[in-house]
Design a protein around this motif. Structure first.
Motif, PDB file in Angstrom:
ATOM      1  N   MET A 104       0.917  -1.160  -0.039  1.00 27.74           N
ATOM      2  CA  MET A 104       0.051   0.045  -0.157  1.00 27.74           C
ATOM      3  C   MET A 104       0.785   1.222  -0.188  1.00 27.74           C
ATOM      4  SD  MET A 104      -3.116   1.204   0.034  1.00 27.74           S
ATOM      5  CE  MET A 104      -3.971   2.706   0.645  1.00 27.74           C
ATOM      6  N   ALA A 105       1.942   1.269   0.911  1.00 27.99           N
ATOM      7  CA  ALA A 105       2.841   2.457   0.855  1.00 27.99           C
ATOM      8  C   ALA A 105       3.597   2.592  -0.487  1.00 27.99           C
ATOM      9  CB  ALA A 105       3.815   2.129   1.997  1.00 27.99           C
ATOM     10  N   ILE A 106       3.725   1.745  -1.192  1.00 30.12           N
ATOM     11  CA  ILE A 106       4.549   1.759  -2.510  1.00 30.12           C
ATOM     12  C   ILE A 106       3.575   2.460  -3.397  1.00 30.12           C
ATOM     13  CG2 ILE A 106       5.192   0.488  -4.324  1.00 30.12           C
ATOM     14  CD1 ILE A 106       6.394  -1.499  -2.277  1.00 30.12           C
ATOM     15  N   VAL A 107       2.211   1.960  -3.416  1.00 28.23           N
ATOM     16  CA  VAL A 107       1.401   2.696  -4.346  1.00 28.23           C
ATOM     17  C   VAL A 107       1.310   4.017  -4.053  1.00 28.23           C
ATOM     18  CG1 VAL A 107      -0.795   2.636  -5.194  1.00 28.23           C
ATOM     19  CG2 VAL A 107       0.301   0.487  -4.827  1.00 28.23           C
ATOM     20  N   LEU A 108       1.082   4.475  -2.832  1.00 27.66           N
ATOM     21  CA  LEU A 108       0.932   5.714  -2.352  1.00 27.66           C
ATOM     22  C   LEU A 108       2.067   6.643  -2.642  1.00 27.66           C
ATOM     23  CD1 LEU A 108      -0.694   5.466   1.048  1.00 27.66           C
ATOM     24  CD2 LEU A 108      -1.736   6.344  -1.016  1.00 27.66           C
ATOM     25  N   GLN A 109       3.356   6.126  -2.512  1.00 22.67           N
ATOM     26  CA  GLN A 109       4.595   6.604  -2.969  1.00 22.67           C
ATOM     27  C   GLN A 109       4.354   6.892  -4.538  1.00 22.67           C
ATOM     28  OE1 GLN A 109       7.719   4.434  -1.458  1.00 22.67           O
ATOM     29  NE2 GLN A 109       7.709   4.961   0.391  1.00 22.67           N
ATOM     30  N   ILE A 110       4.256   5.869  -5.495  1.00 25.15           N
ATOM     31  CA  ILE A 110       3.936   5.967  -6.781  1.00 25.15           C
ATOM     32  C   ILE A 110       2.867   7.363  -7.193  1.00 25.15           C
ATOM     33  CG2 ILE A 110       3.141   4.902  -8.794  1.00 25.15           C
ATOM     34  CD1 ILE A 110       4.461   2.491  -7.888  1.00 25.15           C
ATOM     35  N   LEU A 111       1.865   7.214  -6.163  1.00 20.18           N
ATOM     36  CA  LEU A 111       0.836   8.345  -6.642  1.00 20.18           C
ATOM     37  C   LEU A 111       1.391   9.552  -6.271  1.00 20.18           C
ATOM     38  CD1 LEU A 111      -2.564   6.478  -5.667  1.00 20.18           C
ATOM     39  CD2 LEU A 111      -1.858   7.398  -7.798  1.00 20.18           C
ATOM     40  N   LEU A 112       2.196   9.736  -5.206  1.00 22.07           N
ATOM     41  CA  LEU A 112       2.569  10.909  -4.816  1.00 22.07           C
ATOM     42  C   LEU A 112       3.722  11.305  -5.904  1.00 22.07           C
ATOM     43  CD1 LEU A 112       3.254  13.268  -2.630  1.00 22.07           C
ATOM     44  CD2 LEU A 112       5.127  11.828  -1.941  1.00 22.07           C
ATOM     45  N   VAL A 113       4.397  10.575  -6.453  1.00 25.39           N
ATOM     46  CA  VAL A 113       5.550  11.152  -7.625  1.00 25.39           C
ATOM     47  C   VAL A 113       4.907  11.423  -8.629  1.00 25.39           C
ATOM     48  CG1 VAL A 113       7.286  10.119  -9.169  1.00 25.39           C
ATOM     49  CG2 VAL A 113       7.380   9.416  -6.662  1.00 25.39           C
ATOM     50  N   VAL A 114       3.654  10.806  -9.157  1.00 29.24           N
ATOM     51  CA  VAL A 114       2.711  11.116 -10.294  1.00 29.24           C
ATOM     52  C   VAL A 114       1.923  12.660 -10.035  1.00 29.24           C
ATOM     53  CG1 VAL A 114       0.739  10.545 -11.350  1.00 29.24           C
ATOM     54  CG2 VAL A 114       2.413   8.829 -10.849  1.00 29.24           C
ATOM     55  N   TRP A 115       1.749  12.621  -8.705  1.00 28.13           N
ATOM     56  CA  TRP A 115       1.110  13.985  -8.177  1.00 28.13           C
ATOM     57  C   TRP A 115       2.032  15.139  -8.747  1.00 28.13           C
ATOM     58  CZ3 TRP A 115       1.839  17.544  -4.403  1.00 28.13           C
ATOM     59  CH2 TRP A 115       0.538  18.584  -4.484  1.00 28.13           C
ATOM     60  N   VAL A 116       3.156  14.904  -7.936  1.00 26.40           N
ATOM     61  CA  VAL A 116       4.403  15.893  -7.947  1.00 26.40           C
ATOM     62  C   VAL A 116       4.625  16.311  -9.417  1.00 26.40           C
ATOM     63  CG1 VAL A 116       6.470  16.634  -7.446  1.00 26.40           C
ATOM     64  CG2 VAL A 116       5.032  15.628  -5.824  1.00 26.40           C
ATOM     65  N   ILE A 146      -4.115  22.283 -12.529  1.00 31.82           N
ATOM     66  CA  ILE A 146      -3.553  22.538 -11.499  1.00 31.82           C
ATOM     67  C   ILE A 146      -4.359  22.189 -10.459  1.00 31.82           C
ATOM     68  CG2 ILE A 146      -2.301  24.198 -10.173  1.00 31.82           C
ATOM     69  CD1 ILE A 146      -0.972  25.355 -12.537  1.00 31.82           C
ATOM     70  N   ARG A 147      -5.794  22.767 -10.302  1.00 27.54           N
ATOM     71  CA  ARG A 147      -6.575  22.771  -9.199  1.00 27.54           C
ATOM     72  C   ARG A 147      -7.029  21.264  -9.060  1.00 27.54           C
ATOM     73  NH1 ARG A 147      -8.901  26.930 -11.702  1.00 27.54           N
ATOM     74  NH2 ARG A 147     -10.548  25.765 -12.353  1.00 27.54           N
ATOM     75  N   GLN A 148      -7.081  20.631 -10.362  1.00 21.11           N
ATOM     76  CA  GLN A 148      -7.569  19.296 -10.334  1.00 21.11           C
ATOM     77  C   GLN A 148      -6.780  18.304  -9.518  1.00 21.11           C
ATOM     78  OE1 GLN A 148      -7.651  17.265 -14.259  1.00 21.11           O
ATOM     79  NE2 GLN A 148      -9.601  16.760 -13.924  1.00 21.11           N
TER      80      GLN A 148
END
Length: 172
Positions: free
Chosen positions: A1-13, A105-107
């Motif tokens: 789960m943490a790995i997926v959240l880290q990937i989503l964080l990288v995609v988000w940034v 950006i707002r999205q």
């Protein structure tokens, strides 16, 4: 789960920085356009790329006077940046492009957008599943995500301490 959240964080940034850069670039070229920069034709390629990435209008009606006859034709916006007759239309398209990047950006800060991340990824590559299929894709993604996180945590809890101790014994 943490790995997926880290990937989503990288995609988000990455998504946030990309859209902030595109917004700043569009505002810069719009500033040059409004101030009648004399070498604006040199900027036609980046302006065209910004418009195409935003999926805004690509063509505009340009006018040109040839042999004392006013000729109207359709051309890429990036080729008509110095045309005085189509400046109002190009100004509206610049404003629309700025609005698209501001919305993206707002999205990034909308939680519903990230809850439907798999369908949004499909939409970004022009695959548009119907409503039922998109709901099933999202549910399947999150079920796999949570079950993989749960089983990974159980695996690490059961196997890591024994393997870690044997590895330390070999090192000493």
């Amino acid at each position: 789960m943490a790995i997926v959240l880290q990937i989503l964080l990288v995609v988000w940034v990455f998504r946030l920085l990309t859209n902030v850069f595109r917004l700043c670039a569009t505002k810069f070229y719009f500033y040059l356009f409004k101030n009648n920069y004399k070498h604006l034709n040199r900027c036609s390629r980046p302006v065209g790329v910004l418009f195409s990435k935003a999926n805004t209008q690509q063509y505009v009606v340009c006018t040109e006077r040839r042999y004392s006859v006013k000729e109207m034709y359709q051309d890429y916006i990036s080729n008509c940046l110095t045309d005085r007759h189509s400046s109002n239309k190009i100004s509206k398209i610049f404003n629309n492009t700025i609005g698209v990047y501001s919305y993206r950006i707002r999205q990034n800060f909308y939680p519903v957008f990230w809850l439907t991340a798999p369908v949004n990824a499909l939409n970004s590559v022009n695959v548009h599943p119907n409503t039922i299929l998109s709901v099933l894709i999202n549910i399947l993604f999150w079920l796999i995500n949570f079950s993989a996180g749960y089983f990974l945590e159980k695996f690490l809890d059961n196997n890591l301490p024994t393997n870690l101790l044997s590895t330390f014994d070999k090192l000493i």
